[in-house]
Design an enzyme around this catalytic site. Structure first.
Site, PDB file in Angstrom:
ATOM      1  N   HIS A   1     -11.112 -23.873 -34.319  1.00  0.00           N
ATOM      2  CA  HIS A   1     -10.174 -24.656 -35.122  1.00  0.00           C
ATOM      3  C   HIS A   1     -10.803 -25.235 -36.387  1.00  0.00           C
ATOM      4  CE1 HIS A   1      -6.685 -27.158 -35.865  1.00  0.00           C
ATOM      5  NE2 HIS A   1      -7.360 -28.273 -35.709  1.00  0.00           N
TER       6      HIS A   1
ATOM      7  N   ARG B   1     -11.280 -34.381 -28.716  1.00  0.00           N
ATOM      8  CA  ARG B   1     -10.966 -32.970 -28.603  1.00  0.00           C
ATOM      9  C   ARG B   1     -12.048 -32.132 -27.918  1.00  0.00           C
ATOM     10  NH1 ARG B   1      -8.446 -31.204 -34.181  1.00  0.00           N
ATOM     11  NH2 ARG B   1      -6.626 -32.350 -33.479  1.00  0.00           N
TER      12      ARG B   1
ATOM     13  N   SER C   1      -8.945 -34.652 -41.201  1.00  0.00           N
ATOM     14  CA  SER C   1      -9.367 -33.684 -42.226  1.00  0.00           C
ATOM     15  C   SER C   1      -8.467 -33.701 -43.460  1.00  0.00           C
ATOM     16  CB  SER C   1      -9.439 -32.278 -41.653  1.00  0.00           C
ATOM     17  OG  SER C   1      -8.284 -31.994 -40.936  1.00  0.00           O
ATOM     18  N   LEU C   2      -7.146 -33.844 -43.280  1.00  0.00           N
ATOM     19  CA  LEU C   2      -6.302 -33.968 -44.478  1.00  0.00           C
ATOM     20  C   LEU C   2      -6.720 -35.226 -45.244  1.00  0.00           C
ATOM     21  CD1 LEU C   2      -2.737 -33.014 -43.127  1.00  0.00           C
ATOM     22  CD2 LEU C   2      -4.281 -31.584 -44.472  1.00  0.00           C
TER      23      LEU C   2
ATOM     24  N   HIS D   1      -9.819 -26.264 -30.859  1.00  0.00           N
ATOM     25  CA  HIS D   1      -8.631 -27.068 -30.558  1.00  0.00           C
ATOM     26  C   HIS D   1      -8.268 -26.800 -29.106  1.00  0.00           C
ATOM     27  CE1 HIS D   1      -4.649 -28.789 -30.657  1.00  0.00           C
ATOM     28  NE2 HIS D   1      -4.935 -29.321 -31.841  1.00  0.00           N
TER      29      HIS D   1
ATOM     30  N   GLU E   1      -3.159 -39.227 -31.478  1.00  0.00           N
ATOM     31  CA  GLU E   1      -3.780 -37.964 -31.079  1.00  0.00           C
ATOM     32  C   GLU E   1      -5.079 -38.278 -30.348  1.00  0.00           C
ATOM     33  OE1 GLU E   1      -3.638 -34.486 -33.772  1.00  0.00           O
ATOM     34  OE2 GLU E   1      -2.658 -35.839 -35.155  1.00  0.00           O
TER      35      GLU E   1
ATOM     36  N   GLY F   1      -6.410 -25.529 -51.077  1.00  0.00           N
ATOM     37  CA  GLY F   1      -5.931 -26.438 -50.037  1.00  0.00           C
ATOM     38  C   GLY F   1      -5.921 -27.863 -50.560  1.00  0.00           C
ATOM     39  N   VAL F   2      -5.833 -28.814 -49.618  1.00  0.00           N
ATOM     40  CA  VAL F   2      -5.664 -30.214 -50.016  1.00  0.00           C
ATOM     41  C   VAL F   2      -6.815 -30.720 -50.873  1.00  0.00           C
ATOM     42  CG1 VAL F   2      -6.543 -30.990 -47.736  1.00  0.00           C
ATOM     43  CG2 VAL F   2      -5.262 -32.566 -49.144  1.00  0.00           C
TER      44      VAL F   2
ATOM     45  N   ARG G   1     -14.987 -33.616 -34.991  1.00  0.00           N
ATOM     46  CA  ARG G   1     -14.058 -34.318 -35.880  1.00  0.00           C
ATOM     47  C   ARG G   1     -12.956 -35.031 -35.090  1.00  0.00           C
ATOM     48  NH1 ARG G   1      -9.041 -32.736 -38.153  1.00  0.00           N
ATOM     49  NH2 ARG G   1      -9.265 -30.791 -36.999  1.00  0.00           N
TER      50      ARG G   1
HETATM   51  C1  SIN Z   1      -3.151 -31.086 -34.312  1.00  0.00           C
HETATM   52  O1  SIN Z   1      -2.069 -31.344 -34.795  1.00  0.00           O
HETATM   53  O2  SIN Z   1      -3.376 -31.122 -33.106  1.00  0.00           O
HETATM   54  C2  SIN Z   1      -4.258 -30.692 -35.232  1.00  0.00           C
HETATM   55  C3  SIN Z   1      -4.564 -31.767 -36.179  1.00  0.00           C
HETATM   56  C4  SIN Z   1      -6.000 -31.725 -36.596  1.00  0.00           C
HETATM   57  O3  SIN Z   1      -6.673 -30.722 -36.376  1.00  0.00           O
HETATM   58  O4  SIN Z   1      -6.477 -32.715 -37.126  1.00  0.00           O
END
Ligand code: SIN
Length: 550
Positions: free
Chosen positions: A360, A298, A400-401, A250, A134, A27-28, A395
């Site tokens: 998630h 979240r 996370s990315l 999520h 977000e 992954g990243v 988080r």
């Molecule tokens: C989302 O796009 O809602 C998820 C992004 C994330 O988990 O950071």
């Protein structure tokens, strides 16, 4: 090919390879580290149990949260992004780690763009990037690619560079256990191919970048590979983990009756662009719950949805709805979500999308510094498998990315520095694990009991049920197949999670206890550390022992 087994259930390796750094996961975080380590002159091998492009990264939708120089809301700043991260983390973030990782975001994104990543522009004639919002963010600072396909673009870029630079990748091999010296340093890993042939990769540095634990639950946004293998391997290698009780749900995956396994994500960015959560009667779910309403952090939104489903007139509902009918050009802005909806007969432009929370993201994991160093010499971790202190108890969306990009780069530098300073052990002293069996619970029972008692709304009795089911249903099983290695990891991670969740008698972030509904700062404003006892059971340990992991 002969593959003999001894009386302890240990196979004899058929092959033995060497590298300076072996990276587990593609992954990243893993590919960023592998590419940079190669740039630093190290011999790198990436090991992944699926195909190189199959990591969790490619499923990320929303984007990368980052405040870039000269491209931000008027009153936004890196410091504000850090503040939002700390607020979402509910008192358990490491402030230094937050400031360092968030502060490293703009440079990390610039490097990724240099490697070829293309993010969405604000408009056709502009060099400025589009930004969305977000949950938990006080400003529009989430950049995205392909509308809602940011993870896919990040993964595409890194996989392409990995191929261009000829970084060797061993696909469809699962890491089983660490190779350790008699002093406990990690100097490699044993791996199994998909037909069960055992190999050994000897390396003075092993980086776990193997992702999360979503498959602990029946419904998750994570792919099938998210089975906690890296965390389990680290625990078995003697490393400390922390915050494992904080599994983020999520708020919105696409609901379809009886869905199991990976459920399509319905990105939070849709709420960032005006959609609202409503229940079956059309009443807003988030009204009066939090000042940020539908864009609350979240954990708050997932808990509110869960409460609303439980209190539904006429019994428990299994979903609510996301009303995105007011968003113009939905199909163009959110093509991935649109396609997933259409596939199940829902038209987001004309009707609310049925949604439900699902597992998630693991906010905790292997305790590491911001450079990915764990408590065991030679073992490093980055990305979702690690606990750097960025996420705390919950988080912040799209961090996370960013963490993978920043810590992936830093861990490559840490490995190069540790090698140059002669701090790492010689792989020739690595001893193969003498026993290759582990307790394994049946996956379906584990997922059912975790979903019923270990998700949002835990209590003492329910957590005890999980422990009993795990105790009664585990069998010592030879780790000779991918499935056995994954099931052993899920079993160990579930045991660790339940141990930590049972002890934390409060609700905080993603850890919601129905018998202890309040946050208790006096007793619980610290992380719980966990390690394996000599008999292989997860035990909580005193924070003082890890002061020097930094
Ligand atoms: C989302 O796009 O809602 C998820 C992004 C994330 O988990 O950071």
């Amino acid at each position: 090919m002969s593959d003999p087994v001894n009386v302890y259930g240990t196979k004899t390796p058929v092959w033995d390879a060497r590298a300076d750094l072996v990276v587990i996961g593609s992954g990243v975080a893993g590919l960023t580290a592998a590419l940079h380590a190669q740039e630093l002159g190290l011999q790198v091998l990436v090991v992944t149990k699926a195909a190189v492009e199959d990591g969790n990264t490619r499923w990320a939708q929303g984007g990368v949260a980052v405040v870039m120089d000269g491209e931000h809301d008027d009153d936004d700043s890196v410091a504000k992004h850090a503040e939002d991260t700390l607020t979402a983390g509910a008192g358990l973030c490491d402030e230094d780690a937050v400031r360092l990782i968030i502060g490293g975001g703009p440079a990390a994104v610039a490097r990724l763009r240099d490697r070829g990543a293309r993010f969405d522009a604000a408009d056709a004639d502009s060099a400025e990037l589009a930004r969305t919002r977000e949950g938990g963010h006080s400003a529009f600072r989430v950049i995205h690619a392909g509308g809602d396909a940011t993870g896919a673009e990040v993964e595409r870029t890194l996989v392409a560079r990995t191929a261009d630079r000829r970084v060797p990748v061993l696909e469809r091999h699962i890491a089983v256990d660490a190779l350790r010296t008699p002093l406990g340093e990690v100097v490699g890993v044993t791996v199994l191919d998909s037909s069960g042939v055992l190999g050994v990769v000897r390396a003075p540095a092993v980086l776990l970048a193997s992702g999360g634990v979503g498959q602990l639950y029946q419904a998750t946004s994570n792919p099938e590979i998210a089975t906690g293998d890296g965390l389990a391997l680290a625990l078995r290698a003697g490393a400390l983990a922390a915050d494992v009780e904080f599994v983020q749900f999520h708020p919105t995956v696409l609901f379809t009756p009886g869905a199991r396994g990976r459920c399509p994500l319905v990105t939070e960015a849709i709420r960032g662009e005006g959609a609202t959560l409503i229940d079956a009667t059309g009443a807003p779910v988030m009204r009066g719950v939090h000042p940020l309403g539908d864009l609350a952090p979240r954990d708050v939104v997932s808990a509110a949805i869960t409460r609303r489903m439980t209190l539904a007139p006429g019994g428990v509902d299994d979903h609510v709805f996301l009303d995105a009918t007011g968003i113009p050009g939905f199909a163009k802005r959110f093509p991935t979500v649109h396609a997933a909806c259409v596939a199940v007969g829902v038209d987001p432009a004309g009707e609310p999308i049925p949604v439900t929370p699902a597992a998630h993201f693991a906010c905790g994991g292997v305790v590491t510094s911001v450079d990915g160093r764990s408590s065991v010499r030679g073992l490093y971790a980055a990305g979702e498998v690690a606990k750097t202190g960025l996420h705390g108890a919950n988080r912040l969306a799209s961090n996370s990315l960013l963490e993978g990009l920043v810590v992936g780069q830093r861990v490559a530098e840490a490995v190069a520095a540790d090698l140059a300073a002669g701090l790492l052990a010689n792989p020739k002293f690595g001893v193969l694990p003498s026993v290759m069996t582990a307790p394994v619970a049946e996956r379906d029972s584990l997922q059912r009991v975790m979903s019923r008692y270990g998700a949002i709304g835990r209590d003492t009795d329910g957590l005890a049920v999980i422990s009993s089911v795990l105790d009664l249903s585990t069998l010592d099983t030879p780790l000779w197949t991918h499935e056995a290695v994954e099931d052993a990891a899920l079993t160990l991670v579930a045991q660790a999670l339940v141990t930590a969740a049972a002890r934390r008698t409060e609700s905080r972030g993603c850890h919601v206890r129905s018998d202890f509904p309040d946050r208790d700062d006096a007793a619980w404003s610290h992380s719980q550390l966990i390690r394996l006892s000599p008999s292989g059971h997860p035990v909580l340990t005193d924070p003082i022992l890890v002061e020097d992991v930094a």
